[in-house]
Each structure stands twice: as structure tokens, then as C-alpha cells.
Design a protein around this motif. Structure first.
Motif, mmCIF file in Angstrom:
data_model
loop_
_atom_site.group_PDB
_atom_site.id
_atom_site.type_symbol
_atom_site.label_atom_id
_atom_site.label_comp_id
_atom_site.label_asym_id
_atom_site.label_seq_id
_atom_site.Cartn_x
_atom_site.Cartn_y
_atom_site.Cartn_z
ATOM 1 N N ALA A 56 0.848 -1.199 0.000
ATOM 2 C CA ALA A 56 0.000 0.000 0.000
ATOM 3 C C ALA A 56 0.877 1.241 0.000
ATOM 4 C CB ALA A 56 -0.904 0.011 1.230
ATOM 5 N N ILE A 57 0.326 2.302 -0.543
ATOM 6 C CA ILE A 57 0.986 3.606 -0.524
ATOM 7 C C ILE A 57 -0.032 4.591 0.030
ATOM 8 C CG2 ILE A 57 2.101 5.405 -1.892
ATOM 9 C CD1 ILE A 57 2.621 3.177 -4.027
ATOM 10 N N VAL A 58 0.317 5.217 1.169
ATOM 11 C CA VAL A 58 -0.568 6.189 1.806
ATOM 12 C C VAL A 58 0.256 7.427 2.102
ATOM 13 C CG1 VAL A 58 -2.082 6.655 3.769
ATOM 14 C CG2 VAL A 58 -1.929 4.328 2.851
ATOM 15 N N GLY A 59 0.004 8.486 1.339
ATOM 16 C CA GLY A 59 0.794 9.701 1.511
ATOM 17 C C GLY A 59 2.249 9.421 1.195
ATOM 18 N N GLU A 60 3.131 9.719 2.153
ATOM 19 C CA GLU A 60 4.553 9.487 1.966
ATOM 20 C C GLU A 60 5.010 8.137 2.505
ATOM 21 O OE1 GLU A 60 7.100 12.631 3.239
ATOM 22 O OE2 GLU A 60 5.912 14.172 2.268
ATOM 23 N N LYS A 61 4.083 7.331 3.022
ATOM 24 C CA LYS A 61 4.439 6.036 3.589
ATOM 25 C C LYS A 61 4.148 4.926 2.595
ATOM 26 C CE LYS A 61 3.975 7.083 8.443
ATOM 27 N NZ LYS A 61 3.484 6.614 9.723
ATOM 28 N N VAL A 62 5.104 4.024 2.490
ATOM 29 C CA VAL A 62 4.958 2.854 1.622
ATOM 30 C C VAL A 62 4.999 1.622 2.517
ATOM 31 C CG1 VAL A 62 5.960 1.539 -0.279
ATOM 32 C CG2 VAL A 62 6.106 4.039 -0.281
ATOM 33 N N ARG A 63 3.987 0.792 2.431
ATOM 34 C CA ARG A 63 3.934 -0.448 3.217
ATOM 35 C C ARG A 63 4.417 -1.566 2.301
ATOM 36 N NH1 ARG A 63 1.306 -1.666 7.966
ATOM 37 N NH2 ARG A 63 0.806 -3.855 8.230
ATOM 38 N N ILE A 64 5.493 -2.248 2.726
ATOM 39 C CA ILE A 64 6.037 -3.322 1.904
ATOM 40 C C ILE A 64 5.945 -4.648 2.635
ATOM 41 C CG2 ILE A 64 7.613 -1.807 0.653
ATOM 42 C CD1 ILE A 64 9.879 -2.924 2.373
ATOM 43 N N GLY A 65 5.920 -5.709 1.872
ATOM 44 C CA GLY A 65 5.947 -7.059 2.406
ATOM 45 C C GLY A 65 7.158 -7.774 1.827
ATOM 46 N N ILE A 66 7.818 -8.563 2.658
ATOM 47 C CA ILE A 66 8.999 -9.294 2.217
ATOM 48 C C ILE A 66 8.760 -10.765 2.488
ATOM 49 C CG2 ILE A 66 11.481 -9.617 2.520
ATOM 50 C CD1 ILE A 66 11.467 -6.678 3.621
ATOM 51 N N GLN A 67 8.833 -11.559 1.439
ATOM 52 C CA GLN A 67 8.680 -12.997 1.564
ATOM 53 C C GLN A 67 10.055 -13.593 1.299
ATOM 54 O OE1 GLN A 67 5.681 -14.531 -1.049
ATOM 55 N NE2 GLN A 67 4.983 -15.938 0.517
ATOM 56 N N ALA A 68 10.626 -14.231 2.337
ATOM 57 C CA ALA A 68 11.974 -14.780 2.230
ATOM 58 C C ALA A 68 12.050 -16.076 3.033
ATOM 59 C CB ALA A 68 12.988 -13.781 2.770
ATOM 60 N N PRO A 69 13.017 -16.924 2.713
ATOM 61 C CA PRO A 69 13.199 -18.149 3.515
ATOM 62 C C PRO A 69 13.482 -17.780 4.968
ATOM 63 C CG PRO A 69 14.540 -18.227 1.514
ATOM 64 C CD PRO A 69 13.964 -16.840 1.606
ATOM 65 N N ARG A 70 13.101 -18.657 5.879
ATOM 66 C CA ARG A 70 13.274 -18.391 7.311
ATOM 67 C C ARG A 70 14.730 -18.208 7.703
ATOM 68 N NH1 ARG A 70 9.143 -18.203 10.493
ATOM 69 N NH2 ARG A 70 7.202 -19.253 10.033
ATOM 70 N N ASP A 71 15.645 -18.774 6.942
ATOM 71 C CA ASP A 71 17.058 -18.658 7.305
ATOM 72 C C ASP A 71 17.694 -17.351 6.820
ATOM 73 O OD1 ASP A 71 16.913 -19.486 4.641
ATOM 74 O OD2 ASP A 71 18.842 -20.522 4.742
ATOM 75 N N VAL A 72 16.914 -16.492 6.172
ATOM 76 C CA VAL A 72 17.408 -15.190 5.721
ATOM 77 C C VAL A 72 16.913 -14.134 6.706
ATOM 78 C CG1 VAL A 72 17.338 -13.455 3.882
ATOM 79 C CG2 VAL A 72 17.394 -15.891 3.296
ATOM 80 N N PRO A 73 17.828 -13.528 7.479
ATOM 81 C CA PRO A 73 17.378 -12.508 8.429
ATOM 82 C C PRO A 73 16.929 -11.246 7.696
ATOM 83 C CG PRO A 73 19.773 -12.739 8.505
ATOM 84 C CD PRO A 73 19.263 -13.769 7.533
ATOM 85 N N VAL A 74 15.804 -10.690 8.131
ATOM 86 C CA VAL A 74 15.280 -9.457 7.541
ATOM 87 C C VAL A 74 14.985 -8.508 8.695
ATOM 88 C CG1 VAL A 74 13.421 -8.428 6.174
ATOM 89 C CG2 VAL A 74 14.256 -10.728 5.608
ATOM 90 N N PHE A 75 15.639 -7.340 8.680
ATOM 91 C CA PHE A 75 15.459 -6.349 9.735
ATOM 92 C C PHE A 75 15.253 -4.983 9.108
ATOM 93 C CE2 PHE A 75 18.412 -9.460 11.687
ATOM 94 C CZ PHE A 75 17.672 -9.820 12.800
ATOM 95 N N ARG A 76 14.535 -4.113 9.822
ATOM 96 C CA ARG A 76 14.542 -2.706 9.448
ATOM 97 C C ARG A 76 15.972 -2.213 9.666
ATOM 98 N NH1 ARG A 76 10.274 -2.669 13.186
ATOM 99 N NH2 ARG A 76 11.575 -1.346 14.498
ATOM 100 N N LYS A 77 16.408 -1.253 8.884
ATOM 101 C CA LYS A 77 17.807 -0.831 8.956
ATOM 102 C C LYS A 77 18.191 -0.347 10.355
ATOM 103 C CE LYS A 77 21.415 1.742 6.660
ATOM 104 N NZ LYS A 77 21.776 2.585 5.534
#
Length: 90
Positions: free
Chosen positions: A24-45
Motif C-alpha cells: 500500500a501507498i498512503v501519503g509518503e508512507k509505503v507499506r512493503i511485504g517481504i517474503q523470504a526463507p526463514r534462514d534469511v534474516p530481515v530487519f529494518r535498517k
């Protein structure tokens, strides 16, 4: 840096297993989804940088993971599945 333009409900692929979707895109905010294998760490910066700072300060990895898990629990997000530590060859 590769720069791509995507609209809501469109995705990009990173390799064969990681999909990044614009939900979704609302104003200046973009909502993203990340689909990755469980062994791949995904963090906000900002979380990733905090983990790196704590590692440099000598915090034990298990303690750092516990603190991140606690922070995620406070946010109501599920904690990532831990990946087994590999022995260092030092």
C-alpha cells in the motif's frame, strides 16, 4: 544502487527466493511485504544497525537476539526463527 518504480500490489524478486511487494501507498508512507526463507534474516535498517553496534560493544550474540526478540514482542511482531550459529574458524 538499482532503482525501480513499482505501484501498489506489484513486486520485485531478489534471486529466486525473495519477493518484495508494495502492499500500500498512503501519503509518503509505503507499506512493503517481504517474503523470504526463514534462514534469511530481515530487519529494518535501524534495528540492524543497533544489532551491529551491540556486537561491536561485545554483547553476546544470544543476548543481542534476546533483546531484539523482546523488542519485537513489545511491538506485537513475531520474533524471527533463530538460525544456528556456525563455529568461527579463528
Amino acid at each position: 544502487m538499482l532503482v525501480l518504480t513499482r505501484k501498489s500490489n506489484q513486486s520485485i524478486m531478489i534471486g529466486d527466493e525473495i519477493e518484495v511487494s508494495v502492499l500500500a501507498i498512503v501519503g509518503e508512507k509505503v507499506r512493503i511485504g517481504i517474503q523470504a526463507p526463514r534462514d534469511v534474516p530481515v530487519f529494518r535498517k535501524e534495528v540492524y544497525l543497533e544489532i551491529q553496534d551491540e556486537r561491536r560493544e561485545g554483547l553476546e550474540p544470544e543476548q543481542a537476539v534476546a533483546e531484539v526478540d523482546a523488542a519485537l514482542k513489545e511491538l506485537g511482531e513475531p520474533a524471527p526463527t533463530p538460525t544456528p550459529a556456525t563455529p568461527s574458524s579463528e
